[in-house]
Design a protein around this motif. Structure first.
Motif, PDB file in Angstrom:
ATOM      1  N   ALA A 175      55.071 -69.696 -33.103  1.00 41.69           N
ATOM      2  CA  ALA A 175      55.712 -68.649 -32.297  1.00 41.69           C
ATOM      3  C   ALA A 175      54.901 -68.316 -31.046  1.00 41.69           C
ATOM      4  O   ALA A 175      55.301 -67.449 -30.266  1.00 41.69           O
ATOM      5  N   GLY A 176      53.747 -68.974 -30.868  1.00 44.16           N
ATOM      6  CA  GLY A 176      52.966 -68.794 -29.645  1.00 44.16           C
ATOM      7  C   GLY A 176      51.770 -67.866 -29.754  1.00 44.16           C
ATOM      8  O   GLY A 176      51.120 -67.574 -28.754  1.00 44.16           O
ATOM      9  N   TRP A 177      51.454 -67.419 -30.965  1.00 47.71           N
ATOM     10  CA  TRP A 177      50.331 -66.496 -31.150  1.00 47.71           C
ATOM     11  C   TRP A 177      49.074 -67.225 -31.557  1.00 47.71           C
ATOM     12  O   TRP A 177      49.120 -68.223 -32.264  1.00 47.71           O
ATOM     13  N   GLY A 178      47.936 -66.695 -31.127  1.00 48.46           N
ATOM     14  CA  GLY A 178      46.644 -67.201 -31.574  1.00 48.46           C
ATOM     15  C   GLY A 178      46.267 -66.509 -32.871  1.00 48.46           C
ATOM     16  O   GLY A 178      46.549 -65.320 -33.047  1.00 48.46           O
ATOM     17  N   VAL A 179      45.633 -67.254 -33.770  1.00 47.99           N
ATOM     18  CA  VAL A 179      45.256 -66.698 -35.069  1.00 47.99           C
ATOM     19  C   VAL A 179      43.886 -67.232 -35.465  1.00 47.99           C
ATOM     20  O   VAL A 179      43.585 -68.410 -35.267  1.00 47.99           O
ATOM     21  N   MET A 180      43.089 -66.363 -36.053  1.00 47.43           N
ATOM     22  CA  MET A 180      41.809 -66.750 -36.644  1.00 47.43           C
ATOM     23  C   MET A 180      41.722 -66.082 -38.011  1.00 47.43           C
ATOM     24  O   MET A 180      41.842 -64.864 -38.111  1.00 47.43           O
ATOM     25  N   TRP A 181      41.542 -66.886 -39.054  1.00 53.31           N
ATOM     26  CA  TRP A 181      41.395 -66.342 -40.411  1.00 53.31           C
ATOM     27  C   TRP A 181      39.917 -66.057 -40.601  1.00 53.31           C
ATOM     28  O   TRP A 181      39.091 -66.963 -40.575  1.00 53.31           O
ATOM     29  N   ARG A 182      39.587 -64.789 -40.796  1.00 49.15           N
ATOM     30  CA  ARG A 182      38.191 -64.384 -40.946  1.00 49.15           C
ATOM     31  C   ARG A 182      37.946 -63.788 -42.324  1.00 49.15           C
ATOM     32  O   ARG A 182      38.810 -63.129 -42.891  1.00 49.15           O
ATOM     33  N   THR A 183      36.738 -64.041 -42.827  1.00 46.90           N
ATOM     34  CA  THR A 183      36.301 -63.479 -44.105  1.00 46.90           C
ATOM     35  C   THR A 183      34.881 -62.962 -43.888  1.00 46.90           C
ATOM     36  O   THR A 183      34.451 -62.795 -42.757  1.00 46.90           O
ATOM     37  N   GLY A 184      34.169 -62.742 -44.938  1.00 45.03           N
ATOM     38  CA  GLY A 184      32.775 -62.321 -44.825  1.00 45.03           C
ATOM     39  C   GLY A 184      32.235 -61.951 -46.183  1.00 45.03           C
ATOM     40  O   GLY A 184      32.979 -61.836 -47.168  1.00 45.03           O
ATOM     41  N   ARG A 242      38.002 -57.345 -32.710  1.00 44.77           N
ATOM     42  CA  ARG A 242      38.158 -58.636 -32.029  1.00 44.77           C
ATOM     43  C   ARG A 242      39.627 -58.963 -31.798  1.00 44.77           C
ATOM     44  O   ARG A 242      39.944 -59.906 -31.079  1.00 44.77           O
ATOM     45  N   ALA A 243      40.511 -58.223 -32.447  1.00 44.57           N
ATOM     46  CA  ALA A 243      41.956 -58.405 -32.255  1.00 44.57           C
ATOM     47  C   ALA A 243      42.624 -57.047 -32.415  1.00 44.57           C
ATOM     48  O   ALA A 243      42.125 -56.179 -33.132  1.00 44.57           O
ATOM     49  N   GLU A 244      43.761 -56.888 -31.768  1.00 37.80           N
ATOM     50  CA  GLU A 244      44.536 -55.645 -31.888  1.00 37.80           C
ATOM     51  C   GLU A 244      45.286 -55.594 -33.212  1.00 37.80           C
ATOM     52  O   GLU A 244      45.661 -54.517 -33.659  1.00 37.80           O
ATOM     53  N   LEU A 245      45.529 -56.764 -33.814  1.00 37.58           N
ATOM     54  CA  LEU A 245      46.239 -56.834 -35.083  1.00 37.58           C
ATOM     55  C   LEU A 245      45.448 -57.677 -36.069  1.00 37.58           C
ATOM     56  O   LEU A 245      45.091 -58.818 -35.777  1.00 37.58           O
ATOM     57  N   LEU A 269      43.827 -62.212 -41.089  1.00 37.75           N
ATOM     58  CA  LEU A 269      44.279 -63.029 -39.966  1.00 37.75           C
ATOM     59  C   LEU A 269      44.162 -62.152 -38.727  1.00 37.75           C
ATOM     60  O   LEU A 269      44.780 -61.087 -38.657  1.00 37.75           O
ATOM     61  N   TYR A 270      43.324 -62.570 -37.772  1.00 33.53           N
ATOM     62  CA  TYR A 270      43.196 -61.862 -36.500  1.00 33.53           C
ATOM     63  C   TYR A 270      44.231 -62.490 -35.567  1.00 33.53           C
ATOM     64  O   TYR A 270      44.194 -63.698 -35.327  1.00 33.53           O
ATOM     65  N   VAL A 271      45.143 -61.676 -35.048  1.00 34.00           N
ATOM     66  CA  VAL A 271      46.295 -62.204 -34.315  1.00 34.00           C
ATOM     67  C   VAL A 271      46.376 -61.598 -32.919  1.00 34.00           C
ATOM     68  O   VAL A 271      46.182 -60.384 -32.747  1.00 34.00           O
ATOM     69  N   GLY A 272      46.673 -62.430 -31.933  1.00 31.54           N
ATOM     70  CA  GLY A 272      46.884 -61.955 -30.566  1.00 31.54           C
ATOM     71  C   GLY A 272      47.380 -63.077 -29.688  1.00 31.54           C
ATOM     72  O   GLY A 272      47.594 -64.210 -30.150  1.00 31.54           O
ATOM     73  N   ASP A 273      47.551 -62.764 -28.420  1.00 34.06           N
ATOM     74  CA  ASP A 273      48.012 -63.802 -27.503  1.00 34.06           C
ATOM     75  C   ASP A 273      46.864 -64.748 -27.158  1.00 34.06           C
ATOM     76  O   ASP A 273      45.704 -64.480 -27.471  1.00 34.06           O
ATOM     77  N   ILE A 274      47.227 -65.850 -26.546  1.00 34.75           N
ATOM     78  CA  ILE A 274      46.255 -66.886 -26.198  1.00 34.75           C
ATOM     79  C   ILE A 274      46.114 -66.920 -24.680  1.00 34.75           C
ATOM     80  O   ILE A 274      47.124 -66.967 -23.958  1.00 34.75           O
ATOM     81  N   GLU A 275      44.872 -66.892 -24.205  1.00 36.55           N
ATOM     82  CA  GLU A 275      44.621 -66.973 -22.762  1.00 36.55           C
ATOM     83  C   GLU A 275      45.254 -68.239 -22.202  1.00 36.55           C
ATOM     84  O   GLU A 275      45.118 -69.309 -22.794  1.00 36.55           O
ATOM     85  N   PRO A 276      45.926 -68.159 -21.054  1.00 31.49           N
ATOM     86  CA  PRO A 276      46.555 -69.349 -20.474  1.00 31.49           C
ATOM     87  C   PRO A 276      45.569 -70.507 -20.272  1.00 31.49           C
ATOM     88  O   PRO A 276      45.912 -71.665 -20.529  1.00 31.49           O
ATOM     89  N   ALA A 277      44.332 -70.213 -19.848  1.00 27.05           N
ATOM     90  CA  ALA A 277      43.352 -71.291 -19.633  1.00 27.05           C
ATOM     91  C   ALA A 277      43.010 -71.981 -20.945  1.00 27.05           C
ATOM     92  O   ALA A 277      42.860 -73.201 -20.993  1.00 27.05           O
ATOM     93  N   PHE A 278      42.905 -71.205 -22.016  1.00 27.82           N
ATOM     94  CA  PHE A 278      42.604 -71.797 -23.322  1.00 27.82           C
ATOM     95  C   PHE A 278      43.785 -72.630 -23.808  1.00 27.82           C
ATOM     96  O   PHE A 278      43.626 -73.725 -24.321  1.00 27.82           O
ATOM     97  N   ARG A 279      44.991 -72.111 -23.620  1.00 23.66           N
ATOM     98  CA  ARG A 279      46.200 -72.849 -24.015  1.00 23.66           C
ATOM     99  C   ARG A 279      46.286 -74.168 -23.253  1.00 23.66           C
ATOM    100  O   ARG A 279      46.619 -75.202 -23.818  1.00 23.66           O
ATOM    101  N   GLU A 280      45.946 -74.121 -21.964  1.00 25.09           N
ATOM    102  CA  GLU A 280      45.951 -75.338 -21.137  1.00 25.09           C
ATOM    103  C   GLU A 280      44.936 -76.353 -21.654  1.00 25.09           C
ATOM    104  O   GLU A 280      45.211 -77.545 -21.747  1.00 25.09           O
ATOM    105  N   ARG A 281      43.748 -75.855 -21.996  1.00 23.10           N
ATOM    106  CA  ARG A 281      42.703 -76.731 -22.537  1.00 23.10           C
ATOM    107  C   ARG A 281      43.158 -77.356 -23.855  1.00 23.10           C
ATOM    108  O   ARG A 281      42.925 -78.537 -24.105  1.00 23.10           O
ATOM    109  N   LEU A 282      43.831 -76.580 -24.693  1.00 13.49           N
ATOM    110  CA  LEU A 282      44.344 -77.109 -25.955  1.00 13.49           C
ATOM    111  C   LEU A 282      45.355 -78.227 -25.730  1.00 13.49           C
ATOM    112  O   LEU A 282      45.401 -79.199 -26.480  1.00 13.49           O
ATOM    113  N   ALA A 283      46.173 -78.063 -24.687  1.00 13.33           N
ATOM    114  CA  ALA A 283      47.213 -79.057 -24.403  1.00 13.33           C
ATOM    115  C   ALA A 283      46.638 -80.379 -23.925  1.00 13.33           C
ATOM    116  O   ALA A 283      47.269 -81.423 -24.062  1.00 13.33           O
TER     117      ALA A 283
END
Length: 192
Positions: free
Chosen positions: A126-135, A86-89, A159-173
């Motif tokens: 720093a501009g990165w999206g993050v999701m802390w996942r467990t299971g 779900r993430a590259e990192l 921590l799943y880390v990657g960039d944030i889609e511009p549309a999602f970032r706009e919605r967040l704003a």
């Protein structure tokens, strides 16, 4: 969301978990620089009872296989567990218990969780999206083994880390979480 004049408080108040991150990720060097934000985490006796493991590329396939083995899942040839993809990192957060007469294990685990959250905030700022996942299989023997954990360590998730889609970032704003009502969370010690 309540307006904050202080940029640190504003960054904290605006942080969101981003369940779907993009393919761009911070470099190992950028993560190393961001770790400076983790240094002030509350850490009784300065034990630094945590460490991080960066998972990129094929590490994610290895993690998927370990998760499957822990859960007893058998896949068809060529089929992979897609959860780690779900993430590259992925940044594995490891709590480590350091024997100390004045600092119990639970307190050290709290320090590790605090360090992970500070890193999450630093990545967000720093501009990165993050999701802390467990299971349920997070600390299964197979998963612990592929991370090289010792007996005195516990995996707190990734921590799943990657960039944030511009549309999602706009919605967040343009949207905000309602401010927390402090009443249920603040109290006083009861007096007999």
């Amino acid at each position: 969301m309540k307006h904050f004049d202080d940029p640190v408080l504003q960054a904290m108040a605006s942080r969101r978990s981003v369940s779907k991150v993009g393919p761009s990720t911070p470099s190992d060097e950028e993560i190393a620089r961001l770790l400076a934000a983790v240094t002030p985490v509350a850490d009784h006796k300065a034990l630094r009872p945590w460490r991080l493991i960066l998972l990129r590329g094929d590490d994610r396939r290895v993690l998927g296989e370990a998760l499957d083995a822990a859960a007893g899942v058998e896949r068809e040839p060529g089929e992979v567990n897609d959860k780690p993809f779900r993430a590259e990192l992925l940044i594995a957060v490891v709590a480590r218990h350091v024997a100390h007469p004045k600092v119990p294990a639970w307190e050290q685990h709290a320090t590790a969780a605090g360090a992970a959250h500070l890193l999450e905030l630093a990545l967000w700022q720093a501009g990165w999206g993050v999701m802390w996942r467990t299971g349920l299989q997070t600390n299964a023997p197979e998963v612990r083994a592929v991370h090289g954990l010792t007996e005195d360590e516990m995996l707190l998730g990734w921590l799943y880390v990657g960039d944030i889609e511009p549309a999602f970032r706009e919605r967040l704003a343009t949207t905000s979480k309602p401010a927390l009502d402090p009443a249920p969370f603040l109290g006083r010690m009861p007096r007999g």
